[in-house]
Design a protein around this motif. Structure first.
Motif, mmCIF file in Angstrom:
data_model
loop_
_atom_site.group_PDB
_atom_site.id
_atom_site.type_symbol
_atom_site.label_atom_id
_atom_site.label_comp_id
_atom_site.label_asym_id
_atom_site.label_seq_id
_atom_site.Cartn_x
_atom_site.Cartn_y
_atom_site.Cartn_z
ATOM 1 N N PRO A 9 0.797 -1.238 0.000
ATOM 2 C CA PRO A 9 0.000 0.000 0.000
ATOM 3 C C PRO A 9 0.825 1.281 0.000
ATOM 4 N N TRP A 12 1.081 2.730 -3.448
ATOM 5 C CA TRP A 12 -0.128 3.043 -4.190
ATOM 6 C C TRP A 12 -0.161 4.478 -4.704
ATOM 7 N N GLU A 310 -8.521 -6.472 -2.298
ATOM 8 C CA GLU A 310 -7.408 -5.534 -2.450
ATOM 9 C C GLU A 310 -7.556 -4.723 -3.738
ATOM 10 N N GLU A 313 -9.967 -1.957 -3.040
ATOM 11 C CA GLU A 313 -9.338 -0.952 -2.172
ATOM 12 C C GLU A 313 -8.411 -0.050 -2.980
ATOM 13 N N LEU A 314 -7.638 -0.636 -3.886
ATOM 14 C CA LEU A 314 -6.743 0.153 -4.733
ATOM 15 C C LEU A 314 -7.555 1.031 -5.691
#
Length: 425
Positions: A9, A12, A310, A313-314
């Motif tokens: 993360p 990101w 995930e 979330e990204l």
């Protein structure tokens, strides 16, 4: 496209960075245009049209004869397509109308909210290599459904002083009659400040290049605008149920908008990457705008993650303009999406459908603004006015609360406005 495999993360932010744009360099030039249009009106519009587009229109206003002639130059197939798109867009936006609801928070107090159309709105439709006649429908139809009294449309003309016929035909389908041959930042200035020919409006809608975008930002002290904007973008989430050819086609469809467009693919399947890349390479060769798409791909990304959770979330971190879910989409997955302009669910839902004819609006927040902004809707053409009505009993019921709070803020006049009414009861 740049590949990232299982990034943590903390990486990101770099992955989600948009192509760098220093819009500050446009401010002096755009300010000069805004000032000139304010001072010189139509004369400035003609000067800028000659300077930037190589044409000086005899008349800024599009005539009824030009609109009728444009309809003759449209193929029956395109007319039918525009009419079908119109029907779907109208149906979706009409469904957004809300009935006013009164509530009584206390006995003797009524509160409610009503919608009122923005009386004067301006629509900007870009010309250039891809005249966006679809945007005329996306903006003109909800403006009409909302009941806006005056709709002004500005769009550049070609060197023969002609507006693209499909733009004029789409405008006629929306009942738009005030159409002007003006493009760029100078058109935004005209709609913001008004000229001899072009009326000033209260809110401006529509996409455009960096000059248009900057002009919209700079005139916000005078008029409202639809939303902040940047280059177009799409993010595709793909799992093992996705079709690599479909995903490639969706990425290229967005990449062909412009060299500063950005496309992102997040996949839970590492072996999917080479298939996507091969499909992109094969399909890119066939595109008339392949050079533009290729430049966009240079700053685009493919990201491999461990799970759909995930991936979402990204995606929420990126906040895409368009989000395509080429993956298993249970209710839980859809509910976890918190930042996206418009979502396309499943292998048979290309972003192109929303761009043109499914019914949803294609004027959407870009550049990460989907984290806080919505796309254009019927509400975009309304202002909401609240109402309240108190009976004598209602005022008495709430009087102590109001006077205590007013006096606590040191605003005795507010308190007196209540007390003087009570003394007359």
């Amino acid at each position: 496209m740049k590949l990232y495999k299982y990034p943590s993360p903390d990486l990101w932010s770099g992955i989600c960075a948009r192509p760098l744009q220093d819009n500050r360099k446009f401010i002096p030039g755009v300010m000069e245009i805004l000032s000139a249009v304010q001072k010189k009106g139509d004369a400035a519009l003609r000067d800028f049209s000659k300077k930037f587009d190589g044409v000086e229109p005899d008349s800024l206003a599009v005539t009824e004869a030009e609109i009728k002639e444009a309809a003759k130059r449209i193929s029956p197939q395109l007319k039918a397509a525009l009419k079908q798109a119109k029907k779907n867009i109208e149906a979706f936006h009409r469904s957004q109308k809300e009935a006013s609801k009164k509530i009584a928070p206390m006995s003797g107090i009524s509160c409610w909210r009503e919608s009122r159309p923005i009386e004067k709105v301006g629509l900007y439709i870009p010309g250039g290599s891809a005249p966006l006649f679809s945007t005329v429908l996306m903006l003109g139809l909800p403006a009409r459904l909302a009941g806006c009294k005056e709709v002004v449309l500005c769009t550049p003309c070609n060197k023969d002083q002609e507006v693209h016929p499909a733009v004029l035909y789409a405008a006629s389908l929306c009942g738009i009659q005030k159409i002007f041959k003006a493009g760029g930042a100078q058109a935004i200035a005209a709609m913001a400040y008004g000229t001899e020919s072009i009326p000033a409006v209260f809110k401006i809608f529509g996409p455009g290049n960096q000059y248009v975008t900057m002009a919209k930002q700079l005139v916000q002290n005078k008029v409202a605008i639809d939303m902040p904007a940047g280059p177009s973008e799409v993010l595709v989430i793909a799992d093992d149920t996705a079709n690599p050819r479909f995903v490639a086609a969706d990425l290229l469809a967005q990449a062909e908008h412009g060299p500063d467009s950005q496309v992102v693919c997040i996949t839970t399947r590492a072996g999917f990457v080479k298939k996507i890349e091969a499909a992109i390479a094969a399909q890119l060769k066939t595109l008339p705008r392949k050079d533009i798409a290729a430049k966009a791909l240079e700053h685009s990304r493919i990201v491999v993650v461990k799970s759909l959770k995930e991936a979402v979330e990204l995606s929420n971190f990126y906040a895409p303009e368009h989000l395509i879910l080429a993956c298993k989409t249970g209710t839980g997955l859809l509910k976890s999406i918190t930042a996206a302009g418009s979502v396309f669910i499943g292998n048979h839902s290309p972003e192109s459908a929303g761009d043109y004819a499914s019914g949803t609006n294609h004027t959407l927040p870009t550049n990460g603004y989907a984290a806080a902004y919505s796309g254009v809707s019927l509400d975009s053409f309304y202002k909401k006015i609240t109402f309240q009505q108190l009976t004598a009993k209602g005022l008495k019921n709430i009087a102590a609360t109001v006077t205590t709070m007013a006096e606590g803020e040191g605003l005795q006049g507010h308190s007196n406005a209540v007390k003087i009414r009570l003394s007359n009861q």
